[in-house]
Design a protein around this motif. Structure first.
Motif, short mmCIF file in Angstrom:
data_model
loop_
_atom_site.label_atom_id
_atom_site.label_comp_id
_atom_site.label_asym_id
_atom_site.label_seq_id
_atom_site.Cartn_x
_atom_site.Cartn_y
_atom_site.Cartn_z
N HIS A 86 0.76 -1.23 0.08
CA HIS A 86 0.00 0.03 -0.12
C HIS A 86 0.78 1.36 -0.05
O HIS A 86 1.59 1.37 0.77
N PHE A 100 -1.19 -3.30 4.95
CA PHE A 100 -2.27 -2.82 5.09
C PHE A 100 -2.61 -2.26 6.50
O PHE A 100 -3.36 -1.17 6.66
N ASN A 124 -0.90 0.95 6.99
CA ASN A 124 -1.31 2.14 6.18
C ASN A 124 -2.65 2.74 6.87
O ASN A 124 -3.21 3.75 6.89
#
Length: 214
Positions: free
Chosen positions: A156, A172, A175
């Motif tokens: 990400h 993930f 972020n």
């Protein structure tokens, strides 16, 4: 238009009223040689042959079927569907796209793949101004791990929401965590203090008067 009350169609041979023929200036009676239904069949067949010669998709030239109210014919999957299955489009006469939602989505993916290489490349370029190759290079520069938690395989792109500047590639959870903390370093520091047992509490400075932590 011609004053002829009726005319024979050269294709179907039926005697029909002049209103059943298109206008044609270079004919003696000012009407086309074929009635409107036969003309439509001829025109569709000619367009199909032209499309096949040019290597384009002849299905796009299939004439629209007469559909009952609340229904529409999809030109791609050639299926009669509810108008709810079509995307709104102001540029068309009926306010709907020519293709149902699944076909419309498939066309969008195909277009992105053709223009940008992949759907991911399209979104990376549109949102961050990066290509997938550049993202891969950033991950390699980070030794293949998330820039915060060091978990392998980050995917990400993290960026500054105010300036748009790309910062790093995160996993993930990291972020999403930055987003939950509103990208505020002060909240993240307080969160770290809290986890270490330093609970922030208001201080009583006078009866009924509290001072909040700075």
């Amino acid at each position: 238009m011609s004053d002829l009350p009726s005319k024979n169609c050269w294709d179907c041979g039926e005697l029909k009223s002049a209103a059943e023929f298109w206008k044609r200036k270079d004919s003696k009676d000012g009407l086309a040689y074929y009635c409107k239904p036969c003309f439509k069949v001829r025109n569709t067949a000619a367009t199909r042959r032209r499309a096949e010669r040019n290597g384009t998709n002849p299905r796009r030239y299939i004439p629209r079927q007469e559909a009952p109210e609340g229904m529409k014919y999809c030109l791609d999957c050639e299926t009669l569907k509810s108008t709810d299955d079509f995307v709104r489009y102001r540029g068309s006469a009926d306010g709907l796209t020519s293709y149902c939602k699944p076909c419309h989505t498939a066309r969008g993916v195909k277009s992105k793949n053709r223009t940008h290489g992949s759907t991911r490349d399209y979104h990376l370029k549109r949102r961050y101004g990066l290509t997938s190759a550049e993202v891969t290079a950033m991950i390699k520069a980070q030794m293949g791990v998330c820039a915060i938690c060091l978990t392998p395989g980050p995917e990400h792109v993290d960026h500054d929401h105010k300036t748009g500047r790309v910062r790093a590639i995160l996993c993930f959870n990291c972020n999403g965590g930055l987003g939950q903390f509103k990208d505020r370093p002060d909240l993240l520091r307080r969160g770290a203090d809290y986890l270490e047992g330093n609970v922030w509490k208001p201080t009583l400075v006078a009866p009924g008067v509290y001072r909040l932590p700075s």
